[in-house]
Design a protein around this motif. Structure first.
Motif, PDB file in Angstrom:
ATOM      1  N   SER A  58       1.001  -1.420   0.071  1.00 45.96           N
ATOM      2  CA  SER A  58      -0.031   0.054   0.059  1.00 45.96           C
ATOM      3  C   SER A  58       0.830   1.370  -0.079  1.00 45.96           C
ATOM      4  CB  SER A  58      -0.811  -0.019   1.334  1.00 45.96           C
ATOM      5  OG  SER A  58      -0.172   0.077   2.376  1.00 45.96           O
ATOM      6  N   GLY A  59       2.190   1.193   0.195  1.00 42.02           N
ATOM      7  CA  GLY A  59       2.932   2.371   0.491  1.00 42.02           C
ATOM      8  C   GLY A  59       2.752   2.807   1.556  1.00 42.02           C
ATOM      9  N   PHE A  60       2.055   2.406   2.442  1.00 45.97           N
ATOM     10  CA  PHE A  60       1.435   3.010   3.851  1.00 45.97           C
ATOM     11  C   PHE A  60       0.651   4.142   3.560  1.00 45.97           C
ATOM     12  CE2 PHE A  60       5.401   0.840   5.170  1.00 45.97           C
ATOM     13  CZ  PHE A  60       4.867   0.320   6.395  1.00 45.97           C
ATOM     14  N   TYR A  61      -0.139   4.173   2.427  1.00 42.34           N
ATOM     15  CA  TYR A  61      -1.157   5.018   2.026  1.00 42.34           C
ATOM     16  C   TYR A  61      -2.347   4.830   3.335  1.00 42.34           C
ATOM     17  CZ  TYR A  61      -4.660   7.422  -0.565  1.00 42.34           C
ATOM     18  OH  TYR A  61      -5.664   8.395  -0.975  1.00 42.34           O
ATOM     19  N   PHE A  62      -2.546   5.852   3.840  1.00 47.11           N
ATOM     20  CA  PHE A  62      -3.260   6.176   5.124  1.00 47.11           C
ATOM     21  C   PHE A  62      -4.559   5.811   5.189  1.00 47.11           C
ATOM     22  CE2 PHE A  62      -5.285   7.816   8.751  1.00 47.11           C
ATOM     23  CZ  PHE A  62      -4.463   7.447   9.886  1.00 47.11           C
ATOM     24  N   ARG A  63      -5.367   6.194   3.958  1.00 48.72           N
ATOM     25  CA  ARG A  63      -6.694   6.053   3.840  1.00 48.72           C
ATOM     26  C   ARG A  63      -7.068   4.772   3.460  1.00 48.72           C
ATOM     27  NH1 ARG A  63      -9.646   9.899  -0.508  1.00 48.72           N
ATOM     28  NH2 ARG A  63      -8.585  11.380   1.076  1.00 48.72           N
ATOM     29  N   ILE A  64      -6.220   3.957   2.475  1.00 44.62           N
ATOM     30  CA  ILE A  64      -6.495   2.421   2.080  1.00 44.62           C
ATOM     31  C   ILE A  64      -6.520   1.773   3.730  1.00 44.62           C
ATOM     32  CG2 ILE A  64      -5.721   0.643   1.099  1.00 44.62           C
ATOM     33  CD1 ILE A  64      -4.599   2.129  -1.262  1.00 44.62           C
ATOM     34  N   LEU A  65      -5.263   1.881   4.375  1.00 44.95           N
ATOM     35  CA  LEU A  65      -5.240   1.041   5.714  1.00 44.95           C
ATOM     36  C   LEU A  65      -6.017   1.404   6.649  1.00 44.95           C
ATOM     37  CD1 LEU A  65      -1.129   1.555   5.787  1.00 44.95           C
ATOM     38  CD2 LEU A  65      -2.647  -0.417   4.879  1.00 44.95           C
ATOM     39  N   VAL A  66      -6.526   2.533   6.671  1.00 47.38           N
ATOM     40  CA  VAL A  66      -7.977   2.738   7.916  1.00 47.38           C
ATOM     41  C   VAL A  66      -9.041   2.165   7.489  1.00 47.38           C
ATOM     42  CG1 VAL A  66      -9.074   4.571   9.002  1.00 47.38           C
ATOM     43  CG2 VAL A  66      -6.748   5.069   8.670  1.00 47.38           C
ATOM     44  N   ILE A  67      -9.680   2.321   6.028  1.00 42.01           N
ATOM     45  CA  ILE A  67     -10.595   1.590   5.518  1.00 42.01           C
ATOM     46  C   ILE A  67     -10.653   0.061   5.713  1.00 42.01           C
ATOM     47  CG2 ILE A  67     -12.067   1.178   3.697  1.00 42.01           C
ATOM     48  CD1 ILE A  67     -11.338   4.285   2.761  1.00 42.01           C
ATOM     49  N   THR A  68      -9.317  -0.479   5.449  1.00 41.89           N
ATOM     50  CA  THR A  68      -9.323  -1.917   5.515  1.00 41.89           C
ATOM     51  C   THR A  68      -9.331  -2.109   7.019  1.00 41.89           C
ATOM     52  OG1 THR A  68      -7.534  -1.775   3.391  1.00 41.89           O
ATOM     53  CG2 THR A  68      -7.557  -3.688   5.016  1.00 41.89           C
ATOM     54  N   ALA A  69      -8.701  -1.473   8.097  1.00 42.25           N
ATOM     55  CA  ALA A  69      -8.734  -1.925   9.249  1.00 42.25           C
ATOM     56  C   ALA A  69     -10.320  -1.910   9.754  1.00 42.25           C
ATOM     57  CB  ALA A  69      -8.027  -1.075  10.310  1.00 42.25           C
ATOM     58  N   ILE A  70     -10.868  -1.039   9.457  1.00 44.63           N
ATOM     59  CA  ILE A  70     -12.486  -1.112   9.933  1.00 44.63           C
ATOM     60  C   ILE A  70     -13.179  -2.107   9.129  1.00 44.63           C
ATOM     61  CG2 ILE A  70     -14.614   0.397   9.474  1.00 44.63           C
ATOM     62  CD1 ILE A  70     -12.904   2.872   9.762  1.00 44.63           C
ATOM     63  N   LEU A  71     -12.996  -2.215   7.890  1.00 44.92           N
ATOM     64  CA  LEU A  71     -13.720  -3.485   7.093  1.00 44.92           C
ATOM     65  C   LEU A  71     -13.589  -4.663   7.709  1.00 44.92           C
ATOM     66  CD1 LEU A  71     -15.147  -4.582   4.587  1.00 44.92           C
ATOM     67  CD2 LEU A  71     -12.953  -4.863   3.449  1.00 44.92           C
ATOM     68  N   PHE A  72     -12.201  -4.951   8.034  1.00 49.78           N
ATOM     69  CA  PHE A  72     -11.983  -6.497   8.509  1.00 49.78           C
ATOM     70  C   PHE A  72     -12.601  -6.498   9.923  1.00 49.78           C
ATOM     71  CE2 PHE A  72      -7.588  -6.704   6.364  1.00 49.78           C
ATOM     72  CZ  PHE A  72      -8.243  -7.024   5.002  1.00 49.78           C
ATOM     73  N   ARG A  73     -12.772  -5.567  10.691  1.00 54.73           N
ATOM     74  CA  ARG A  73     -13.397  -5.664  11.892  1.00 54.73           C
ATOM     75  C   ARG A  73     -14.938  -5.732  11.862  1.00 54.73           C
ATOM     76  NH1 ARG A  73      -8.878  -3.404  12.818  1.00 54.73           N
ATOM     77  NH2 ARG A  73      -7.918  -3.505  15.006  1.00 54.73           N
ATOM     78  N   LEU A  74     -15.564  -5.145  10.953  1.00 51.43           N
ATOM     79  CA  LEU A  74     -17.054  -5.074  10.499  1.00 51.43           C
ATOM     80  C   LEU A  74     -17.510  -6.596  10.231  1.00 51.43           C
ATOM     81  CD1 LEU A  74     -17.911  -1.525   9.358  1.00 51.43           C
ATOM     82  CD2 LEU A  74     -18.245  -2.447  11.576  1.00 51.43           C
ATOM     83  N   LEU A  75     -16.332  -7.207   9.446  1.00 47.55           N
ATOM     84  CA  LEU A  75     -16.976  -8.478   9.193  1.00 47.55           C
ATOM     85  C   LEU A  75     -17.241  -9.424  10.148  1.00 47.55           C
ATOM     86  CD1 LEU A  75     -13.970  -8.792   6.435  1.00 47.55           C
ATOM     87  CD2 LEU A  75     -16.482  -8.455   5.790  1.00 47.55           C
ATOM     88  N   PHE A  76     -16.616  -9.328  11.474  1.00 52.29           N
ATOM     89  CA  PHE A  76     -17.080 -10.175  12.421  1.00 52.29           C
ATOM     90  C   PHE A  76     -18.259  -9.844  13.283  1.00 52.29           C
ATOM     91  CE2 PHE A  76     -12.467 -11.020  12.096  1.00 52.29           C
ATOM     92  CZ  PHE A  76     -12.374 -12.337  12.475  1.00 52.29           C
ATOM     93  N   LEU A  77     -18.937  -8.622  12.856  1.00 50.86           N
ATOM     94  CA  LEU A  77     -19.877  -7.923  13.577  1.00 50.86           C
ATOM     95  C   LEU A  77     -20.904  -8.995  14.083  1.00 50.86           C
ATOM     96  CD1 LEU A  77     -20.847  -5.288  14.696  1.00 50.86           C
ATOM     97  CD2 LEU A  77     -22.084  -4.689  12.669  1.00 50.86           C
TER      98      LEU A  77
END
Length: 457
Positions: A58-77
């Motif tokens: 990702s090149g540590f592209y902040f927006r991609i990583l934040v959205i990804t972190a939220i997405l992965f967590r919401l998958l467990f909801l």
């Protein structure tokens, strides 16, 4: 800054890793039991590999990583935790408070054995939490209890609705850790992208969001407190630090390590006053949090329960198992009662050593001392549940040490005990535990003793 079109154009491999990881997280959350060891280990390792690739590509592209972190967590909801049954007790305690009971004064056994059902779904919760939890008084501090209550207020009265409510709180705490962790790293002039080694770590996502362990909330308050401390707002840092203690008692052991932060040679008297006030505010606030539950019966129950967790249970230990083996060879008995008298003393001496002889005058030095002291404590503990390591993972992003990341990967081996691999009585396989700690101690020695960097991190 890359636009959305350019993300799809130049970050195709990152998006592919995210997509595959999302599928694997769904598989992990909704189609896995902890005794299915092969699937558990393969999915876990794959998620680690993909997390590494997501962060790198990702090149540590902040927006991609934040959205990804939220997405992965919401998958467990909407998933019921599949690696831990502790959440049943969390729901029980929260519902007890909502029904007007003090959860510190009653064991679940005391109700069910008398055919009393004080909360909704009492029998299902009782069965789910297991006999070990149901026979003991709760050991969860008051802010943790507040989280249980809030989780149970989520619309709907099912077990799943309570799980969703508690899960949303833990996700919010992780986002808070992301926010204050990034700000603290920037203030320290350290790469802010380091925080994603915590936020996108599959271990953190699975153990906290997936299995509903509240170390994530404790870590949020701890990181927030460190940020306030660095910002010279030490009074509020003390209050927030007390919140961390009131989620899990573990940060209590970190208090001595603040000694050098406040004790400056230039203004020794004023510094000592600040140190005393910091401790006083912290302890007073913790006591205030406990006040609604206070009684002599509470003190008796709580002290006994905490003592049991620290001295009567054994799981995934390292140095303790070696000492236990030596005891068996000499006396033929498990000498846990004797061993647990000495190991805590060694832990206290190590913490005092870091407090008095290592000058923690900067946040990185203070965090390093906390990291190393807590690591030694876990090495000497009789019980090391996987989620305990989460604190080390969070702290390491503010230091130059990466051995906690190795531990967060190999800790999955501790779950093999539930399948009884290589044993006849479903007990821990000490060869597997030995492999886990061989890898952890190797990384620890490489970084801390030999002072070399791990080549792949």
């Amino acid at each position: 800054m890359l636009g959305l079109t350019n993300i799809f154009k130049y970050k195709k491999s990152t998006l592919l890793f995210i997509l595959v990881s999302a599928i694997f997280y769904l598989w992990f959350a909704y189609d896995l039991v902890r005794t299915d060891i092969l699937k558990l280990v393969l999915l876990y390792i794959a998620l680690f590999i993909f997390a590494f690739r997501i962060i790198k590509t990702s090149g540590f592209y902040f927006r991609i990583l934040v959205i990804t972190a939220i997405l992965f967590r919401l998958l467990f909801l909407f998933a019921i935790p599949n690696l831990s049954q502790d959440f049943y007790r969390f729901i029980w305690d929260g519902r007890m408070i909502l029904e007007g009971f003090n959860p510190y004064l009653f064991t679940p056994d005391s109700f069910i054995n008398n055919n009393e059902f004080p909360v909704a779904h009492a029998q299902e919760l009782y069965k789910g939490m297991g006999s070990l939890s149901s026979s003991h008084f709760t050991n969860y501090p008051p802010i943790n209890q507040l989280c249980f209550v809030i989780g149970n207020l989520f619309p709907g009265k099912s077990i799943l609705s309570s799980v969703i409510g508690m899960r949303l709180l833990i996700i919010a705490a992780d986002l808070g850790t992301l926010y204050f962790g990034k700000k603290l790293l920037e203030r320290l002039k350290l790469p802010s992208n380091r925080i994603f080694w915590y936020i996108l770590n599959p271990f953190i996502i699975i153990e906290f969001t997936g299995n509903l362990h509240y170390e994530g909330v404790m870590i949020f308050f701890l990181v927030w407190s460190l940020y306030l401390l660095y910002s010279k707002n030490w009074q509020w840092a003390a209050v927030i630090f007390s919140c961390s203690i009131s989620v899990k008692l573990i940060p209590l052991m970190f208090l001595p390590l603040f000694f050098w932060w406040f004790t400056k040679k230039q203004e020794l008297v004023a510094s000592i006053k600040k140190l005393i006030l910091f401790y006083a505010i912290t302890i007073f606030t913790v006591l205030v949090f406990f006040l609604p539950f206070f009684s002599m019966e509470f003190i008796n129950n709580y002290s006994k329960t905490v003592g049991l967790w620290f001295g009567n249970f054994e799981f995934n230990a390292s140095i303790y198992y070696i000492a236990r083996g030596i005891g068996y060879s000499i006396t033929g008995y498990n000498e846990i009662a004797i061993i647990t008298r000495f190991l805590p003393i060694i832990s206290v001496l190590i913490i005092l050593g870091f407090s008095l002889f290592k000058k923690n005058i900067t946040i990185p030095k203070l965090v390093t001392s906390i990291l190393l002291a807590f690591t030694c404590y876990l090495f000497l503990s009789t019980t090391v549940h996987p989620w305990y390591v989460g604190t080390l993972v969070a702290l390491c992003v503010f230091t130059n040490y990466r051995f906690p990341l190795i531990w967060s990967l190999v800790i999955i081996l501790s779950y093999l005990s539930y399948s009884g691999i290589g044993t006849s009585d479903k007990s821990e396989n000490l060869w597997i535990i030995g492999l886990e700690y061989f890898l952890v101690f190797s990384a620890f020695i490489w970084e801390v003793i030999l002072k070399k960097r791990l080549p792949f991190l």
